[in-house]
Design a protein around this motif. Structure first.
Motif, short mmCIF file in Angstrom:
data_model
loop_
_atom_site.label_atom_id
_atom_site.label_comp_id
_atom_site.label_asym_id
_atom_site.label_seq_id
_atom_site.Cartn_x
_atom_site.Cartn_y
_atom_site.Cartn_z
N ASN A 275 -19.01 -19.16 34.02
CA ASN A 275 -18.21 -18.03 34.49
C ASN A 275 -17.51 -17.32 33.34
O ASN A 275 -17.36 -16.10 33.35
CB ASN A 275 -17.19 -18.50 35.53
CG ASN A 275 -17.88 -18.93 36.81
OD1 ASN A 275 -18.97 -18.44 37.14
ND2 ASN A 275 -17.29 -19.88 37.53
N ARG A 278 -20.17 -15.27 31.60
CA ARG A 278 -20.45 -14.09 32.40
C ARG A 278 -19.33 -13.05 32.25
O ARG A 278 -19.58 -11.86 32.12
CB ARG A 278 -20.61 -14.50 33.88
CG ARG A 278 -20.79 -13.37 34.87
CD ARG A 278 -22.18 -12.74 34.83
NE ARG A 278 -22.25 -11.57 35.69
CZ ARG A 278 -22.76 -10.40 35.32
NH1 ARG A 278 -23.27 -10.25 34.12
NH2 ARG A 278 -22.79 -9.38 36.15
N LYS A 279 -18.09 -13.53 32.25
CA LYS A 279 -16.94 -12.64 32.14
C LYS A 279 -16.99 -11.87 30.81
O LYS A 279 -16.80 -10.65 30.77
CB LYS A 279 -15.65 -13.47 32.24
CG LYS A 279 -14.41 -12.64 32.45
CD LYS A 279 -13.23 -13.52 32.85
CE LYS A 279 -11.93 -12.73 32.76
NZ LYS A 279 -11.21 -12.92 31.50
N ILE A 282 -19.69 -9.25 30.95
CA ILE A 282 -19.29 -8.10 31.79
C ILE A 282 -18.38 -7.18 30.98
O ILE A 282 -18.53 -5.95 31.01
CB ILE A 282 -18.59 -8.58 33.09
CG1 ILE A 282 -19.62 -9.19 34.04
CG2 ILE A 282 -17.84 -7.43 33.78
CD1 ILE A 282 -19.04 -9.79 35.31
N GLU A 283 -17.45 -7.78 30.24
CA GLU A 283 -16.53 -6.97 29.42
C GLU A 283 -17.29 -6.16 28.37
O GLU A 283 -17.02 -4.98 28.17
CB GLU A 283 -15.50 -7.87 28.73
CG GLU A 283 -14.38 -8.26 29.68
CD GLU A 283 -13.59 -9.48 29.21
OE1 GLU A 283 -13.72 -9.87 28.03
OE2 GLU A 283 -12.85 -10.04 30.04
N THR A 285 -20.36 -5.22 28.56
CA THR A 285 -21.14 -4.21 29.29
C THR A 285 -20.27 -3.01 29.62
O THR A 285 -20.66 -1.85 29.39
CB THR A 285 -21.71 -4.83 30.59
OG1 THR A 285 -22.47 -5.98 30.25
CG2 THR A 285 -22.59 -3.85 31.34
N ARG A 286 -19.09 -3.30 30.14
CA ARG A 286 -18.17 -2.22 30.52
C ARG A 286 -17.84 -1.36 29.30
O ARG A 286 -17.86 -0.13 29.34
CB ARG A 286 -16.90 -2.83 31.13
CG ARG A 286 -16.10 -1.85 31.93
CD ARG A 286 -14.96 -2.52 32.68
NE ARG A 286 -15.42 -3.29 33.82
CZ ARG A 286 -15.08 -4.55 34.07
NH1 ARG A 286 -14.29 -5.20 33.24
NH2 ARG A 286 -15.53 -5.16 35.15
N GLU A 305 -23.13 -0.19 36.06
CA GLU A 305 -22.00 -0.86 36.70
C GLU A 305 -21.98 -2.29 36.20
O GLU A 305 -22.87 -3.08 36.53
CB GLU A 305 -22.15 -0.85 38.23
CG GLU A 305 -21.87 0.50 38.86
CD GLU A 305 -22.05 0.44 40.36
OE1 GLU A 305 -21.30 -0.29 41.02
OE2 GLU A 305 -22.98 1.09 40.86
N ALA A 306 -20.95 -2.60 35.42
CA ALA A 306 -20.91 -3.89 34.70
C ALA A 306 -21.09 -5.11 35.59
O ALA A 306 -21.76 -6.06 35.22
CB ALA A 306 -19.61 -3.99 33.92
N GLU A 307 -20.50 -5.07 36.79
CA GLU A 307 -20.55 -6.24 37.68
C GLU A 307 -21.95 -6.44 38.28
O GLU A 307 -22.28 -7.53 38.73
CB GLU A 307 -19.56 -6.08 38.84
CG GLU A 307 -18.13 -5.79 38.42
CD GLU A 307 -17.34 -7.05 38.07
OE1 GLU A 307 -17.83 -8.15 38.40
OE2 GLU A 307 -16.26 -6.92 37.47
N LYS A 308 -22.72 -5.36 38.33
CA LYS A 308 -24.02 -5.43 38.99
C LYS A 308 -25.18 -5.58 38.02
O LYS A 308 -26.33 -5.41 38.39
CB LYS A 308 -24.24 -4.17 39.84
CG LYS A 308 -23.31 -4.07 41.04
CD LYS A 308 -23.70 -2.89 41.88
CE LYS A 308 -22.84 -2.80 43.12
NZ LYS A 308 -23.16 -1.59 43.90
#
Lengths: 389, 78
Positions: A275, A278-279, A282-283, A285-286, A305-308
């Motif tokens: 996790n 992944r976090k 995501i950061e 990516t954003r 969309e970073a979460e997707k």
């Protein structure tokens, strides 16, 4: 490690690996080095123990209760070939998506010539799949649904949980290609209703090249014909190949140094926590999406969309071919990227980038925002030079 | 290697299973060792798990429902 290199090709293979991966593979090769499960001497047994350890760690990472449900292969491609060519027969129907990699598409097309029926469910231009379209495609003779967990072109994460729910309801086998997600996105085969899970060891699992595997749900192994038959170190008195897991799909001497490294890679992931990994991704990516969007001369593909999605980005720079851009990034900025079709022509048709292709940046846990800043400077420099010339 | 205590071996269909059984047995404190399968039991080229014969029932209980084995044989004490 070469500090001048920015490595953005993690979707092809991750680099660098955690130090412990190199050290473990080296230690295995120098001080153990026996053929696992073959000879019964201490070095052979120790080699076998290492493989058992790798199998148990991976089982625990993927929510698999019995580690012997995993057969090691040389990569995800081999695992997918076993799952496709070994399982489907003439007259049976298979459903897949328009975002698949050639490691799924090519074996399926070959099986189509042998009489299987194939439905390729279209995805949106962002690479998104509506799970209901898969459900609608399922027919009486459908034996398998196969899709990637995330696209290697746009990074789009597929709704595997939803698909798994209704494949289980209709008794259709669900195969997931986790080449891009194993180690980076949480996977639980039970919760997700996955019957067959193909993974590679050398991407987000941080193992060495030449490692991968296939999870096979209990009872399904006898319905799958192995690609290879040969020595397994078991049942030597018989000339018939064993029918039990994992030997049925593990003929010949495996890549033990690679698997030793893979075990170390999976341990690294478990220590960090998937996790947390992944976090961080995501950061990143954003951060990059926001920067990339500010460039008017850049066309970005995918959902943005970073979460997707996973940290895989496909884009194009106005007036510059992908191969030109990749060469420029490498020569002028030390950035390793990948141009072209990324072995997924169907996905490029879906997102409207066929036959031109895209520039792909694929990030991993070891990248940081400073590297993304350097990449943005490179993009802006290239576009500027193009405007001047 | 000669041993004072009567020994027995468990045979498995796969070396992978033998290794797992060894791990379970060792974790639970059973003295044991993986050895090449004795020729008089099978011509299999794999390994089997040697243990103290007196632990047989306890070891079987520890492995049951976790690992399948093909047979358990007493080794002659010579």
């Amino acid at each position: 490690m070469n500090k001048n290199i920015v490595y953005f090709d993690n979707a092809a293979t991750s680099w660098p690996k955690p130090q412990v991966v190199y050290l473990t593979a080296d230690r295995y090769s120098r001080s153990i080095g026996g053929s696992p499960g073959r000879s019964g001497h201490r070095l052979s047994i120790e080699a076998g123990r290492i493989i058992l350890e790798a199998r148990e760690k991976l089982a625990s990472l993927f929510g698999i209760s019995d580690p012997f449900r995993i057969a090691f292969t040389k990569n995800a491609t081999e695992a997918l070939n076993i799952a496709i060519s070994g399982f489907l027969s003439s007259g049976e129907h298979c459903v897949t998506t328009s975002m698949e990699h050639n490691s799924v598409m090519r074996p399926l097309r070959a099986m189509e010539k042998k009489g299987i029926e194939l439905t390729v469910v279209p995805c949106s231009s962002g690479g998104e799949l509506n799970p209901l379209d898969i459900k609608k495609a399922i027919k009486k003779n459908t034996r398998m649904v196969i899709c990637s967990h995330a696209s290697n072109v746009t990074g789009t994460i597929m709704p595997v949980e939803e698909i798994g729910r209704f494949t289980r309801e209709c008794g259709v086998v669900f195969c997931v290609d986790a080449a891009q997600t194993a180690g980076a996105v949480s996977i639980d085969v039970e919760e997700m209703g996955i019957d067959l899970l193909a993974f590679t060891g050398h991407k987000s699992l941080f193992g060495l090249q030449g490692t991968g595997g296939l999870y096979i749900r209990k009872g399904l192994e006898t319905e799958i014909t192995p690609l290879l038959r040969g020595g397994t170190g078991s049942r030597s008195e018989f000339e018939e190949h064993p029918d039990f897991m994992p030997d049925r799909f593990e003929s010949g001497t495996p890549n033990t140094p690679g698997l030793a490294g893979l075990e170390a890679g999976v341990s690294f992931i478990m220590e960090k926590g998937i996790n947390r990994i992944r976090k961080k991704e995501i950061e990143l990516t954003r951060y990059f999406i926001e920067k990339l969007r500010a460039f008017t001369f850049v066309e970005i593909y995918g959902l943005q969309e970073a979460e997707k999605q996973i940290p895989v980005f496909s884009f194009n720079i106005k007036g510059v071919s992908p191969s030109e851009a990749a060469l420029f990034f490498d020569e002028e900025y030390g950035i390793m990227s990948r141009p072209g079709l990324h072995c997924a022509p169907a996905a490029h048709r879906t997102i409207g980038a066929f036959p031109r292709g895209t520039i792909r940046f694929s990030l991993g846990y070891f990248n940081d925002t400073a590297e993304l800043d350097r990449a943005c400077a490179a993009i802006s420099d290239l576009a500027g030079r193009r405007r001047v010339s | 290697m000669k041993s004072q205590t009567p020994q027995a071996v468990i045979l498995f269909s796969s070396t992978a299973h033998a290794l797992m059984a060894e791990k379970i047995a060792k974790t639970q404190g059973f003295p044991c060792k993986l050895i090449p399968v004795p020729r008089h039991l099978s011509s299999d080229c794999g390994v089997c798990l040697r243990f103290n014969a007196e632990d047989r029932d306890a070891l079987e209980a520890a492995l049951r429902n976790r690992i399948d084995w093909t047979e358990i044989c007493l080794l002659s004490s010579s």
